[in-house]
Design a protein around this motif. Structure first.
Motif, PDB file in Angstrom:
ATOM      1  N   GLY A  86      -0.886  30.124 -31.340  1.00 20.16           N
ATOM      2  CA  GLY A  86      -0.433  28.970 -30.657  1.00 20.16           C
ATOM      3  C   GLY A  86      -1.072  27.700 -31.204  1.00 20.16           C
ATOM      4  O   GLY A  86      -2.082  27.149 -30.866  1.00 20.16           O
ATOM      5  N   VAL A  87      -0.496  27.122 -32.495  1.00 21.87           N
ATOM      6  CA  VAL A  87      -1.006  26.113 -33.126  1.00 21.87           C
ATOM      7  C   VAL A  87      -0.674  24.792 -32.335  1.00 21.87           C
ATOM      8  O   VAL A  87      -1.788  23.789 -32.061  1.00 21.87           O
ATOM      9  N   LEU A  88       0.692  24.686 -31.963  1.00 17.71           N
ATOM     10  CA  LEU A  88       0.890  23.491 -30.907  1.00 17.71           C
ATOM     11  C   LEU A  88       1.189  23.954 -29.726  1.00 17.71           C
ATOM     12  O   LEU A  88       2.227  24.895 -29.750  1.00 17.71           O
ATOM     13  N   SER A  89       1.161  23.361 -28.539  1.00 19.79           N
ATOM     14  CA  SER A  89       1.494  23.516 -27.525  1.00 19.79           C
ATOM     15  C   SER A  89       3.040  23.234 -27.419  1.00 19.79           C
ATOM     16  O   SER A  89       3.670  22.699 -28.097  1.00 19.79           O
ATOM     17  N   SER A  90       3.804  23.524 -26.138  1.00 19.39           N
ATOM     18  CA  SER A  90       5.175  23.281 -26.389  1.00 19.39           C
ATOM     19  C   SER A  90       5.301  21.696 -26.026  1.00 19.39           C
ATOM     20  O   SER A  90       6.588  21.103 -26.313  1.00 19.39           O
ATOM     21  N   ARG A  91       4.556  21.010 -25.599  1.00 20.03           N
ATOM     22  CA  ARG A  91       4.457  19.487 -25.544  1.00 20.03           C
ATOM     23  C   ARG A  91       4.102  18.806 -26.682  1.00 20.03           C
ATOM     24  O   ARG A  91       3.555  17.609 -26.965  1.00 20.03           O
ATOM     25  N   GLY A  92       3.238  19.507 -27.924  1.00 23.62           N
ATOM     26  CA  GLY A  92       3.161  18.906 -28.960  1.00 23.62           C
ATOM     27  C   GLY A  92       1.503  18.863 -29.107  1.00 23.62           C
ATOM     28  O   GLY A  92       1.113  18.307 -30.217  1.00 23.62           O
ATOM     29  N   ASN A 151      -8.387  35.617 -42.794  1.00 27.80           N
ATOM     30  CA  ASN A 151      -9.001  37.035 -42.121  1.00 27.80           C
ATOM     31  C   ASN A 151      -7.690  37.846 -41.384  1.00 27.80           C
ATOM     32  O   ASN A 151      -7.730  38.889 -41.608  1.00 27.80           O
ATOM     33  N   ILE A 152      -6.747  37.019 -40.808  1.00 24.97           N
ATOM     34  CA  ILE A 152      -5.784  37.754 -40.203  1.00 24.97           C
ATOM     35  C   ILE A 152      -4.360  37.913 -41.005  1.00 24.97           C
ATOM     36  O   ILE A 152      -3.749  38.783 -41.097  1.00 24.97           O
ATOM     37  N   LEU A 153      -4.025  36.601 -41.514  1.00 25.02           N
ATOM     38  CA  LEU A 153      -2.629  36.739 -42.567  1.00 25.02           C
ATOM     39  C   LEU A 153      -2.757  37.902 -43.738  1.00 25.02           C
ATOM     40  O   LEU A 153      -1.678  38.680 -43.604  1.00 25.02           O
ATOM     41  N   PRO A 154      -3.859  38.170 -44.129  1.00 26.24           N
ATOM     42  CA  PRO A 154      -3.775  39.316 -45.355  1.00 26.24           C
ATOM     43  C   PRO A 154      -3.468  40.661 -44.540  1.00 26.24           C
ATOM     44  O   PRO A 154      -3.186  41.370 -45.374  1.00 26.24           O
ATOM     45  N   ILE A 155      -3.636  40.906 -43.323  1.00 24.04           N
ATOM     46  CA  ILE A 155      -3.445  42.223 -42.669  1.00 24.04           C
ATOM     47  C   ILE A 155      -2.102  42.206 -41.678  1.00 24.04           C
ATOM     48  O   ILE A 155      -2.175  43.000 -40.764  1.00 24.04           O
ATOM     49  N   THR A 156      -1.429  41.224 -41.747  1.00 26.80           N
ATOM     50  CA  THR A 156      -0.344  40.854 -40.799  1.00 26.80           C
ATOM     51  C   THR A 156       0.886  41.396 -41.388  1.00 26.80           C
ATOM     52  O   THR A 156       1.478  41.367 -42.485  1.00 26.80           O
ATOM     53  N   THR A 157       1.715  42.125 -40.360  1.00 30.02           N
ATOM     54  CA  THR A 157       2.849  42.715 -40.778  1.00 30.02           C
ATOM     55  C   THR A 157       3.969  41.768 -40.925  1.00 30.02           C
ATOM     56  O   THR A 157       4.732  41.695 -41.647  1.00 30.02           O
ATOM     57  N   ILE A 158       3.899  40.897 -39.659  1.00 33.67           N
ATOM     58  CA  ILE A 158       4.866  39.940 -39.474  1.00 33.67           C
ATOM     59  C   ILE A 158       4.052  38.520 -38.956  1.00 33.67           C
ATOM     60  O   ILE A 158       3.600  38.734 -37.701  1.00 33.67           O
ATOM     61  N   LEU A 159       4.256  37.311 -39.527  1.00 32.47           N
ATOM     62  CA  LEU A 159       3.889  36.353 -38.868  1.00 32.47           C
ATOM     63  C   LEU A 159       4.946  35.544 -38.551  1.00 32.47           C
ATOM     64  O   LEU A 159       5.866  35.216 -38.945  1.00 32.47           O
ATOM     65  N   MET A 160       4.714  34.823 -37.287  1.00 34.38           N
ATOM     66  CA  MET A 160       5.960  34.203 -36.659  1.00 34.38           C
ATOM     67  C   MET A 160       5.430  32.613 -36.193  1.00 34.38           C
ATOM     68  O   MET A 160       4.329  32.946 -35.426  1.00 34.38           O
ATOM     69  N   LEU A 161       5.939  32.041 -36.566  1.00 30.62           N
ATOM     70  CA  LEU A 161       5.517  30.545 -36.414  1.00 30.62           C
ATOM     71  C   LEU A 161       6.878  29.674 -36.238  1.00 30.62           C
ATOM     72  O   LEU A 161       7.912  30.013 -36.662  1.00 30.62           O
ATOM     73  N   LYS A 162       6.714  28.364 -35.288  1.00 30.64           N
ATOM     74  CA  LYS A 162       7.428  27.469 -35.397  1.00 30.64           C
ATOM     75  C   LYS A 162       7.399  26.582 -36.691  1.00 30.64           C
ATOM     76  O   LYS A 162       6.264  26.520 -37.278  1.00 30.64           O
ATOM     77  N   CYS A 163       8.417  25.943 -37.035  1.00 31.81           N
ATOM     78  CA  CYS A 163       8.492  25.046 -38.082  1.00 31.81           C
ATOM     79  C   CYS A 163       7.207  23.990 -38.092  1.00 31.81           C
ATOM     80  O   CYS A 163       6.599  23.702 -38.968  1.00 31.81           O
ATOM     81  N   THR A 164       7.198  23.550 -36.848  1.00 32.52           N
ATOM     82  CA  THR A 164       6.155  22.597 -36.455  1.00 32.52           C
ATOM     83  C   THR A 164       4.772  23.003 -36.571  1.00 32.52           C
ATOM     84  O   THR A 164       3.931  22.538 -37.200  1.00 32.52           O
ATOM     85  N   ASP A 165       4.427  24.563 -36.434  1.00 31.82           N
ATOM     86  CA  ASP A 165       3.290  24.955 -36.644  1.00 31.82           C
ATOM     87  C   ASP A 165       3.008  25.158 -37.977  1.00 31.82           C
ATOM     88  O   ASP A 165       1.893  24.689 -38.679  1.00 31.82           O
ATOM     89  N   ALA A 166       4.181  25.638 -38.869  1.00 32.97           N
ATOM     90  CA  ALA A 166       3.863  25.882 -40.163  1.00 32.97           C
ATOM     91  C   ALA A 166       3.561  24.512 -40.948  1.00 32.97           C
ATOM     92  O   ALA A 166       2.785  24.476 -41.991  1.00 32.97           O
TER      93      ALA A 166
END
Length: 359
Positions: A106-112, A127-142
């Motif tokens: 949760g990088v950003l809340s639904s209200r930004g 730490n987490i990305l290198p062991i992640t099977t699937i990373l799920m992000l909104k474009c705004t988080d990315a």
């Protein structure tokens, strides 16, 4: 009863119940899994937004994870909101051997509003990305994580490629709106890419949809789906449970969406009684041809595929979580015989119900 698969959900608490650990538990349960949890934070919020967030101490967060692993071995892990560089680093050491990790921070809340510090984001990437099977992000988080704008489909591809370079096995990037009246998502990984598109922009942007989608993906991975199949099955679940529950603005001539919503409700109520498309078209007072046009335009599937998906999903739950015989399951699901059910299941899954249960 067979023991349902366990999915560890690491997430914050949402007092509205629409997202966070509460929504994770509901989603996992709906799909036939068992949710075990580690709460990372407590948010004081309502429909007006988040008033404040209390982050739990690192040792409490990690202690919950260790306690879970002492009793069970989760088949998948879903990571949501966590805002502590140290807790993120320690969490990695506890879950690194899982093999099915869905990260939906949760990088950003639904209200930004920003929910993660820069140090926490950096720790997550290291730490987490290198062991992640699937990373799920909104474009705004990315955009926040990568420090670059995402304004085209090609930008989504480039951003996803960057996350794969950082170690994620695959990426589901959501929330692109680069075509009028449509919202895009991209599944990227293993040298392939697939775009999804929906006219239901407001539905996919509802509070809690992303969190429910990520926990649904984690559950399906735990049940043996590969990444693409898990994403597809999770989308099917969201279409029924969340996204198309949206109330539509009737001033915009969205009657097909209303009919699709009613069709899904009819299927949920009657799939054990009727597997026939004509039955549902009659219930909606429309022709089978028009029903097919509606389902194709909104979900990309035929009415029969929607019905069969509901039946298959329930059959998997019954096979995984009950001691009912194959004949009893066939009866419950409305099949005329065990043989007809077995033929249906083999066509959908490539194996018999007995082999699926035994595996």
């Amino acid at each position: 009863m067979n023991n349902p698969v366990s999915i560890l959900c690491v997430n914050g608490s949402d007092s509205t119940g629409h997202s966070g650990i509460q929504a994770d538990i509901k989603t996992v349960r709906d799909l036939g899994g068992h949710a075990v949890t580690a709460v990372t934070s407590i948010a004081v919020q309502n429909e007006d937004g988040i008033q404040c967030v209390h982050t739990l101490p690192d040792d409490i967060v990690v202690g919950q994870v260790r306690a879970v692993y002492q009793d069970s071995r989760p088949k998948a892990v879903k990571i949501g909101m966590i805002d502590s560089p140290k807790a993120i680093r320690l969490l990695r050491n506890e879950i690194v051997g899982c093999g099915r990790i869905v990260c939906s921070p949760g990088v950003l809340s639904s209200r930004g509003g920003c929910l993660m510090s820069n140090d926490s984001i950096k720790s997550l990437c290291n730490n987490i990305l290198p062991i992640t099977t699937i990373l799920m992000l909104k474009c705004t988080d990315a955009e926040i994580i990568l420090g670059r704008s995402i304004s085209t489909d090609e930008d989504m591809v480039m951003a996803s490629r960057r996350f794969v370079d950082m170690g994620a096995e695959s990426v589901l990037l959501r929330g692109g709106k680069f075509s009028e009246g449509r919202i895009h998502a991209l599944l990227y990984g293993d040298g392939s890419q697939r775009f999804f598109s929906s006219v239901n922009v407001s539905g996919w942007q509802r509070h809690g949809v992303g969190g429910a989608l990520s926990s649904a993906i984690a559950t399906r991975l735990a049940m043996g789906d590969d990444v693409e199949l898990a994403v597809g099955n999770a989308h099917d679940y969201l279409h029924r449970q969340v996204v198309y529950a949206e109330s539509f603005d009737r001033r915009n001539n969205l009657r097909p969406n209303d009919l699709y919503n009613k069709f899904l409700s009819q299927v949920a109520d009657n799939y054990t009684k009727s597997h026939d498309v004509q039955f549902y078209a009659d219930a909606l007072a429309i022709t089978t041809r028009y029903l097919s046009q509606i389902t194709k335009s909104i979900s990309g599937r035929t009415p029969k595929q929607v019905i069969d998906s509901q039946i298959l999903r329930e059959s998997e739950v019954l096979l995984n979580t009950t001691t009912m015989s194959i004949q009893e399951i066939a009866n419950v699901l409305g099949f005329s015989s065990q043989m007809v059910f077995a033929k249906f299941f083999r066509k959908c899954k490539g194996q018999s119900p007995s082999a699926y249960r035994g595996g």
